[in-house]
Design a protein around this motif. Sequence first.
Motif, PDB file in Angstrom:
ATOM      1  N   PHE A  11      50.556  74.044  43.404  1.00 54.12           N
ATOM      2  CA  PHE A  11      51.149  75.342  43.753  1.00 54.12           C
ATOM      3  C   PHE A  11      50.238  75.936  44.818  1.00 54.12           C
ATOM      4  O   PHE A  11      49.122  76.365  44.504  1.00 54.12           O
ATOM      5  CB  PHE A  11      51.203  76.270  42.546  1.00 54.12           C
ATOM      6  CG  PHE A  11      52.191  75.848  41.485  1.00 54.12           C
ATOM      7  CD1 PHE A  11      53.560  75.979  41.689  1.00 54.12           C
ATOM      8  CD2 PHE A  11      51.746  75.333  40.282  1.00 54.12           C
ATOM      9  CE1 PHE A  11      54.466  75.600  40.710  1.00 54.12           C
ATOM     10  CE2 PHE A  11      52.652  74.954  39.287  1.00 54.12           C
ATOM     11  CZ  PHE A  11      54.017  75.093  39.508  1.00 54.12           C
ATOM     12  N   LEU A  14      46.507  75.338  44.604  1.00 50.50           N
ATOM     13  CA  LEU A  14      46.139  75.008  43.219  1.00 50.50           C
ATOM     14  C   LEU A  14      46.674  73.628  42.834  1.00 50.50           C
ATOM     15  O   LEU A  14      47.875  73.387  42.843  1.00 50.50           O
ATOM     16  CB  LEU A  14      46.729  76.089  42.302  1.00 50.50           C
ATOM     17  CG  LEU A  14      46.247  76.128  40.854  1.00 50.50           C
ATOM     18  CD1 LEU A  14      44.756  76.435  40.804  1.00 50.50           C
ATOM     19  CD2 LEU A  14      47.034  77.180  40.087  1.00 50.50           C
ATOM     20  N   VAL A  16      47.581  71.419  40.148  1.00 50.39           N
ATOM     21  CA  VAL A  16      47.858  71.604  38.725  1.00 50.39           C
ATOM     22  C   VAL A  16      47.992  70.278  37.983  1.00 50.39           C
ATOM     23  O   VAL A  16      47.505  70.133  36.867  1.00 50.39           O
ATOM     24  CB  VAL A  16      49.118  72.476  38.535  1.00 50.39           C
ATOM     25  CG1 VAL A  16      49.495  72.568  37.074  1.00 50.39           C
ATOM     26  CG2 VAL A  16      48.869  73.857  39.106  1.00 50.39           C
ATOM     27  N   PRO A  35      44.153  72.492  26.576  1.00 47.02           N
ATOM     28  CA  PRO A  35      43.854  73.913  26.736  1.00 47.02           C
ATOM     29  C   PRO A  35      44.921  74.635  27.551  1.00 47.02           C
ATOM     30  O   PRO A  35      45.665  74.006  28.306  1.00 47.02           O
ATOM     31  CB  PRO A  35      42.524  73.917  27.507  1.00 47.02           C
ATOM     32  CG  PRO A  35      41.995  72.537  27.459  1.00 47.02           C
ATOM     33  CD  PRO A  35      43.132  71.626  27.173  1.00 47.02           C
ATOM     34  N   SER A  36      44.950  75.939  27.398  1.00 47.94           N
ATOM     35  CA  SER A  36      45.841  76.780  28.175  1.00 47.94           C
ATOM     36  C   SER A  36      45.534  76.609  29.666  1.00 47.94           C
ATOM     37  O   SER A  36      44.372  76.561  30.049  1.00 47.94           O
ATOM     38  CB  SER A  36      45.623  78.234  27.733  1.00 47.94           C
ATOM     39  OG  SER A  36      46.416  79.080  28.497  1.00 47.94           O
ATOM     40  N   GLY A  37      46.575  76.456  30.460  1.00 48.43           N
ATOM     41  CA  GLY A  37      46.377  76.306  31.901  1.00 48.43           C
ATOM     42  C   GLY A  37      46.105  74.876  32.343  1.00 48.43           C
ATOM     43  O   GLY A  37      45.881  74.616  33.526  1.00 48.43           O
ATOM     44  N   SER A  38      46.145  73.926  31.407  1.00 49.16           N
ATOM     45  CA  SER A  38      45.815  72.543  31.773  1.00 49.16           C
ATOM     46  C   SER A  38      46.974  71.822  32.466  1.00 49.16           C
ATOM     47  O   SER A  38      46.801  70.719  32.969  1.00 49.16           O
ATOM     48  CB  SER A  38      45.373  71.757  30.528  1.00 49.16           C
ATOM     49  OG  SER A  38      46.373  71.796  29.530  1.00 49.16           O
ATOM     50  N   GLY A  39      48.155  72.424  32.456  1.00 47.50           N
ATOM     51  CA  GLY A  39      49.293  71.830  33.165  1.00 47.50           C
ATOM     52  C   GLY A  39      50.378  71.276  32.256  1.00 47.50           C
ATOM     53  O   GLY A  39      51.288  70.592  32.717  1.00 47.50           O
ATOM     54  N   LYS A  40      50.313  71.601  30.971  1.00 51.02           N
ATOM     55  CA  LYS A  40      51.278  71.048  30.009  1.00 51.02           C
ATOM     56  C   LYS A  40      52.713  71.448  30.348  1.00 51.02           C
ATOM     57  O   LYS A  40      53.614  70.609  30.408  1.00 51.02           O
ATOM     58  CB  LYS A  40      50.935  71.502  28.575  1.00 51.02           C
ATOM     59  CG  LYS A  40      49.535  71.150  28.125  1.00 51.02           C
ATOM     60  CD  LYS A  40      49.253  71.614  26.715  1.00 51.02           C
ATOM     61  CE  LYS A  40      49.352  73.119  26.510  1.00 51.02           C
ATOM     62  NZ  LYS A  40      48.332  73.920  27.218  1.00 51.02           N
ATOM     63  N   SER A  41      52.928  72.741  30.562  1.00 49.80           N
ATOM     64  CA  SER A  41      54.291  73.199  30.871  1.00 49.80           C
ATOM     65  C   SER A  41      54.766  72.633  32.194  1.00 49.80           C
ATOM     66  O   SER A  41      55.923  72.208  32.320  1.00 49.80           O
ATOM     67  CB  SER A  41      54.343  74.729  30.935  1.00 49.80           C
ATOM     68  OG  SER A  41      54.067  75.286  29.676  1.00 49.80           O
ATOM     69  N   THR A  42      53.883  72.613  33.165  1.00 46.28           N
ATOM     70  CA  THR A  42      54.256  72.083  34.476  1.00 46.28           C
ATOM     71  C   THR A  42      54.665  70.617  34.349  1.00 46.28           C
ATOM     72  O   THR A  42      55.667  70.189  34.932  1.00 46.28           O
ATOM     73  CB  THR A  42      53.082  72.241  35.469  1.00 46.28           C
ATOM     74  OG1 THR A  42      52.697  73.617  35.498  1.00 46.28           O
ATOM     75  CG2 THR A  42      53.467  71.782  36.855  1.00 46.28           C
ATOM     76  N   GLU A  51      60.453  71.898  37.884  1.00 43.51           N
ATOM     77  CA  GLU A  51      59.455  71.957  38.958  1.00 43.51           C
ATOM     78  C   GLU A  51      59.630  70.706  39.807  1.00 43.51           C
ATOM     79  O   GLU A  51      59.910  69.630  39.273  1.00 43.51           O
ATOM     80  CB  GLU A  51      58.021  71.973  38.415  1.00 43.51           C
ATOM     81  CG  GLU A  51      57.676  73.146  37.546  1.00 43.51           C
ATOM     82  CD  GLU A  51      57.608  74.475  38.306  1.00 43.51           C
ATOM     83  OE1 GLU A  51      57.749  74.479  39.553  1.00 43.51           O
ATOM     84  OE2 GLU A  51      57.432  75.496  37.619  1.00 43.51           O
TER      85      GLU A  51
HETATM   86  P1  ADP Z   1      49.813  75.164  30.328  1.00 41.38           P
HETATM   87  O1  ADP Z   1      51.240  75.048  29.974  1.00 41.38           O
HETATM   88  O2  ADP Z   1      48.994  73.975  29.967  1.00 41.38           O
HETATM   89  O3  ADP Z   1      49.176  76.417  29.805  1.00 41.38           O
HETATM   90  P2  ADP Z   1      50.827  75.522  33.013  1.00 41.38           P
HETATM   91  O4  ADP Z   1      51.477  74.242  33.367  1.00 41.38           O
HETATM   92  O5  ADP Z   1      51.711  76.644  32.613  1.00 41.38           O
HETATM   93  O6  ADP Z   1      49.692  75.252  31.915  1.00 41.38           O
HETATM   94  O7  ADP Z   1      49.963  76.034  34.219  1.00 41.38           O
HETATM   95  C1  ADP Z   1      48.958  75.249  34.856  1.00 41.38           C
HETATM   96  C2  ADP Z   1      48.398  76.021  36.032  1.00 41.38           C
HETATM   97  O8  ADP Z   1      49.400  76.156  37.016  1.00 41.38           O
HETATM   98  C3  ADP Z   1      47.925  77.425  35.698  1.00 41.38           C
HETATM   99  O9  ADP Z   1      46.773  77.696  36.443  1.00 41.38           O
HETATM  100  C4  ADP Z   1      49.082  78.282  36.159  1.00 41.38           C
HETATM  101  O10 ADP Z   1      48.643  79.551  36.507  1.00 41.38           O
HETATM  102  C5  ADP Z   1      49.602  77.507  37.356  1.00 41.38           C
HETATM  103  N1  ADP Z   1      51.036  77.712  37.590  1.00 41.38           N
HETATM  104  C6  ADP Z   1      52.028  77.376  36.768  1.00 41.38           C
HETATM  105  N2  ADP Z   1      53.240  77.651  37.299  1.00 41.38           N
HETATM  106  C7  ADP Z   1      52.975  78.193  38.512  1.00 41.38           C
HETATM  107  C8  ADP Z   1      53.807  78.700  39.573  1.00 41.38           C
HETATM  108  N3  ADP Z   1      55.143  78.703  39.492  1.00 41.38           N
HETATM  109  N4  ADP Z   1      53.186  79.181  40.679  1.00 41.38           N
HETATM  110  C9  ADP Z   1      51.842  79.179  40.781  1.00 41.38           C
HETATM  111  N5  ADP Z   1      51.009  78.716  39.830  1.00 41.38           N
HETATM  112  C10 ADP Z   1      51.564  78.228  38.706  1.00 41.38           C
END
Ligand code: ADP
Length: 240
Positions: A11, A14, A16, A35-42, A51
């Motif tokens: 992103f 960043l 990710v 951990p939170s922010g590790s990229g799981k949702s992405t 995405e």
């Molecule tokens: P998790 O689900 O493991 O907590 P995410 O996949 O949500 O992690 O996010 C991983 C990183 O990507 C975080 O730093 C988050 O802020 C960033 N991020 C996620 N989606 C976006 C987006 N649409 N635009 C910019 N940064 C994003």
Amino acid sequence: MIKVENLHKTFGKLDVLKGISTTIDDGAVVAIIGPSGSGKSTFLRCLNKLENPTKGKIWIDDDEITNPKTNIMKVRQKIGMVFQHFHLFPHMTVLGNLTYSPMKVKGLSKEEAEKKAKELLDKVGLLAKADEYPNRLSGGQKQRVAIARALAMEPDAMLFDEPTSALDPEMVKEVLDVMKTLAHTGMTMAIVTHEMGFAKEVADRVLFLDDGVLVEDAPPQEFFSNPKSERAKAFLDKIL
Ligand code: ADP
Ligand code: MG
């Protein structure tokens, strides 16, 4: 059935996801933790192209969804997704939530769609709520409706992004039980979760993600009793 090869997602500046490769076999249940922010949702969102991957390839069965020529709408029909915050259609009844896409996208008649919807509601224990609106349901009930709604499209695989994280503790089990039953039917499932007991019991494999890297990919017995990386050890020390 899901194959990921050197997946990157950035992103802006960043980074990710930093080159993730893995496969999820037909019928496998994979827990994604980290951990939170590790990229799981992405990662999960890349699997149905909510995405757009920056680099790398993803196949769903024989369709390479990272190929721009692939009809993603068609592939998405095969993959159900369940979110932390349910995302039900608030202006539709529970039954309406379950019948909308099967009628609109799959062309089912109202009768067919309602019959199927009622079977699914029965399976998740909510047949009595068919005519309620979502705002009259508890969180656990909403999430069970969301799961039934995804199943109404008869997907080949289901993605769950922290499906119990927004629930009051006493409602977690009713949702996990539905997911457990689904796992036992042979559904292919990828589940981002903090429920380590569930991961241990139900998952075939645990994927541990840290800072955009797939650090471990192992059966739960192995991962929880003998994590190989310092990062996984530190993570487990914090939460267990
Ligand atoms: P998790 O689900 O493991 O907590 P995410 O996949 O949500 O992690 O996010 C991983 C990183 O990507 C975080 O730093 C988050 O802020 C960033 N991020 C996620 N989606 C976006 C987006 N649409 N635009 C910019 N940064 C994003
Ligand atoms: Mg997340």
